[in-house]
Design an enzyme around this catalytic site. Structure first.
Site, PDB file in Angstrom:
ATOM      1  N   VAL A   1       1.688  -0.132 -16.142  1.00 23.26           N
ATOM      2  CA  VAL A   1       1.294   0.865 -15.337  1.00 23.26           C
ATOM      3  C   VAL A   1       2.524   1.905 -15.021  1.00 23.26           C
ATOM      4  O   VAL A   1       3.558   1.048 -14.541  1.00 23.26           O
ATOM      5  CB  VAL A   1       0.695   0.265 -13.961  1.00 23.26           C
ATOM      6  CG1 VAL A   1      -0.046   1.331 -13.170  1.00 23.26           C
ATOM      7  CG2 VAL A   1      -0.272  -0.904 -14.294  1.00 23.26           C
TER       8      VAL A   1
ATOM      9  N   PRO B   1      -3.539  -5.882 -14.674  1.00 21.05           N
ATOM     10  CA  PRO B   1      -3.298  -4.760 -15.556  1.00 21.05           C
ATOM     11  C   PRO B   1      -2.325  -5.059 -16.762  1.00 21.05           C
ATOM     12  O   PRO B   1      -1.356  -5.960 -16.761  1.00 21.05           O
ATOM     13  CB  PRO B   1      -2.777  -3.666 -14.633  1.00 21.05           C
ATOM     14  CG  PRO B   1      -2.562  -4.585 -13.353  1.00 21.05           C
ATOM     15  CD  PRO B   1      -2.854  -6.205 -13.537  1.00 21.05           C
TER      16      PRO B   1
ATOM     17  N   ASP C   1       6.930  -7.663   6.119  1.00 19.55           N
ATOM     18  CA  ASP C   1       7.351  -8.132   4.891  1.00 19.55           C
ATOM     19  C   ASP C   1       6.587  -9.423   4.609  1.00 19.55           C
ATOM     20  O   ASP C   1       6.464 -10.345   5.402  1.00 19.55           O
ATOM     21  CB  ASP C   1       8.894  -8.748   5.156  1.00 19.55           C
ATOM     22  CG  ASP C   1       9.573  -9.530   3.854  1.00 19.55           C
ATOM     23  OD1 ASP C   1       8.543  -9.872   2.832  1.00 19.55           O
ATOM     24  OD2 ASP C   1      10.673  -9.753   3.735  1.00 19.55           O
TER      25      ASP C   1
ATOM     26  N   TYR D   1       9.122 -13.893 -13.520  1.00 19.31           N
ATOM     27  CA  TYR D   1       7.788 -12.966 -13.026  1.00 19.31           C
ATOM     28  C   TYR D   1       6.333 -13.229 -13.712  1.00 19.31           C
ATOM     29  O   TYR D   1       5.469 -13.618 -13.067  1.00 19.31           O
ATOM     30  CB  TYR D   1       8.151 -11.627 -13.588  1.00 19.31           C
ATOM     31  CG  TYR D   1       6.989 -10.542 -13.516  1.00 19.31           C
ATOM     32  CD1 TYR D   1       6.609 -10.089 -12.168  1.00 19.31           C
ATOM     33  CD2 TYR D   1       6.155 -10.206 -14.491  1.00 19.31           C
ATOM     34  CE1 TYR D   1       5.813  -9.349 -11.793  1.00 19.31           C
ATOM     35  CE2 TYR D   1       5.008  -9.217 -14.327  1.00 19.31           C
ATOM     36  CZ  TYR D   1       4.718  -8.882 -12.928  1.00 19.31           C
ATOM     37  OH  TYR D   1       3.703  -8.082 -12.495  1.00 19.31           O
TER      38      TYR D   1
ATOM     39  N   ALA E   1       0.582  -1.205  -0.200  1.00 17.66           N
ATOM     40  CA  ALA E   1       0.216   0.030   0.042  1.00 17.66           C
ATOM     41  C   ALA E   1       0.843   1.245   0.026  1.00 17.66           C
ATOM     42  O   ALA E   1       0.341   2.219  -0.237  1.00 17.66           O
ATOM     43  CB  ALA E   1      -0.907  -0.120   0.996  1.00 17.66           C
TER      44      ALA E   1
ATOM     45  N   GLY F   1       2.710   3.506  -5.663  1.00 14.93           N
ATOM     46  CA  GLY F   1       2.247   2.713  -6.928  1.00 14.93           C
ATOM     47  C   GLY F   1       0.562   2.334  -6.792  1.00 14.93           C
ATOM     48  O   GLY F   1      -0.092   3.087  -6.374  1.00 14.93           O
TER      49      GLY F   1
ATOM     50  N   GLU G   1       6.911   2.611 -10.151  1.00 16.38           N
ATOM     51  CA  GLU G   1       8.155   2.439  -9.908  1.00 16.38           C
ATOM     52  C   GLU G   1       8.360   0.960  -9.728  1.00 16.38           C
ATOM     53  O   GLU G   1       9.384   0.621  -9.326  1.00 16.38           O
ATOM     54  CB  GLU G   1       8.654   3.183  -8.472  1.00 16.38           C
ATOM     55  CG  GLU G   1       8.711   4.686  -8.451  1.00 16.38           C
ATOM     56  CD  GLU G   1       9.048   5.317  -7.270  1.00 16.38           C
ATOM     57  OE1 GLU G   1       9.550   4.753  -6.385  1.00 16.38           O
ATOM     58  OE2 GLU G   1       8.383   6.438  -7.019  1.00 16.38           O
ATOM     59  N   PHE G   2       7.535   0.184 -10.256  1.00 21.12           N
ATOM     60  CA  PHE G   2       7.682  -1.266 -10.196  1.00 21.12           C
ATOM     61  C   PHE G   2       9.152  -1.664 -10.937  1.00 21.12           C
ATOM     62  O   PHE G   2       9.245  -0.974 -12.030  1.00 21.12           O
ATOM     63  CB  PHE G   2       6.637  -1.933 -10.997  1.00 21.12           C
ATOM     64  CG  PHE G   2       6.387  -3.523 -10.822  1.00 21.12           C
ATOM     65  CD1 PHE G   2       6.274  -4.018  -9.543  1.00 21.12           C
ATOM     66  CD2 PHE G   2       6.466  -4.115 -11.733  1.00 21.12           C
ATOM     67  CE1 PHE G   2       6.316  -5.367  -9.266  1.00 21.12           C
ATOM     68  CE2 PHE G   2       6.456  -5.469 -11.737  1.00 21.12           C
ATOM     69  CZ  PHE G   2       6.352  -6.177 -10.602  1.00 21.12           C
TER      70      PHE G   2
END
Ligand code: NJP
Length: 239
Positions: free
Chosen positions: A182, A179, A62, A149, A13, A16, A185-186
């Protein structure tokens, strides 16, 4: 948590897409539980959530640490869980280190067990709830650099559909929002002018709201969110 106000726990949260989801539901008047590792960013989100008049609880955690998740979420009852925290290290398979591989599997796959396992029994006991997970179009269309990924996001789709079959008759909805690209900062990305074509975090948050804010007997199980403004380099590709 008071039963009159709906509540939502969002992992990842602090920035992003997850931050946009938390703020979208704060504007709806929901109680927000924000989870991420960085306390300072969770606190910054909390100030914005409270300024909107919504209540807020930050849990610095984490999500890949199963024992820590079980302890931290032991007393947390929420109406909606959004499994959003994710890690993406996009590079050729032969360049991936074991540590990078494990990080993606730990956050994108194993954390789904830790977090959902902590929250779902309460939903089932109340015969009401919603588990919404952020997958990816990359989970069903291949791209170079996406071996791990993309596979973790394919897992999300399969896991969620199996879980949906198990719990929907207990009144619990399970959804995946997938999605395309987007502007966040991914994956260590810095958002720049040339990212204008991408979806905005608010676009994905709106899609999550559409999925969650459905009538009681309606389940949108899977939703893809795409942009119309694909750059020349991406034309003809599924993104
Ligand atoms: O990513 P980013 P997005 N424990 O990097 C948190 C999917 N997606 O918003 O822990 C707890 O800006 C981290 O906080 P911190 C993607 O796969 C994206 O773009 O403090 N939290 C931060 O709040 C992912 O599932 C795109 O570092 C952890 C948040 O996660 C979701 O969308 C396209 C954590 C990540 O924020 C959100 O991604 C697509 C941990 N171990 C799907 N590790 C895209 N951006 O293009 C990370 O198809 N976080």
């Amino acid at each position: 948590m008071a039963s009159t106000t709906s509540s939502i726990l969002v992992t990842g949260a602090s920035r992003g897409i997850g931050r946009a989801i938390a703020l979208r539901f704060a504007r709806e008047g929901w109680s927000i539980v924000g989870v991420a590792r960085k306390q300072s960013e969770l606190d910054a989100l909390g100030a914005e959530v409270r300024a909107l008049g919504a209540s807020y609880r930050a849990i610095a955690l984490d999500v890949a640490d199963g024992a820590a998740v079980a302890t931290a979420l032991r007393d947390v009852d929420v109406d909606v869980l959004v499994n959003n925290a994710g890690a993406g290290i996009l590079k050729p398979f032969v360049d991936l280190t074991a540590e990078e591989w494990h990080q993606m599997v730990d956050v994108n796959v194993n954390a789904l067990f830790h977090v959902t396992r902590a929250v779902l029994p309460g939903m089932m006991a109340r015969n009401s709830g919603h588990v919404c997970t952020i997958g990816s179009i990359g989970g069903r269309s291949v791209f170079a650099g996406g071996t791990c990924y993309g596979a973790t996001k394919a897992f999300v789709t399969a896991w969620a559909e199996n879980l949906m079959i198990e719990v929907r008759e207990r009144g619990v909805k399970v959804s995946v929002v997938m999605p395309g690209a987007v502007a966040t900062e991914f994956s260590g990305h810095t958002v720049r002018e040339q990212d204008q074509w991408k979806l905005k975090p608010d676009d994905v948050a709106e899609a999550v709201a559409r999925v969650v804010l459905t009538p009681p007997n309606v389940l949108i199980h899977r939703l893809e969110v795409r942009t119309l403004t694909v750059p020349a380099s991406g034309r003809g590709q599924s993104r």
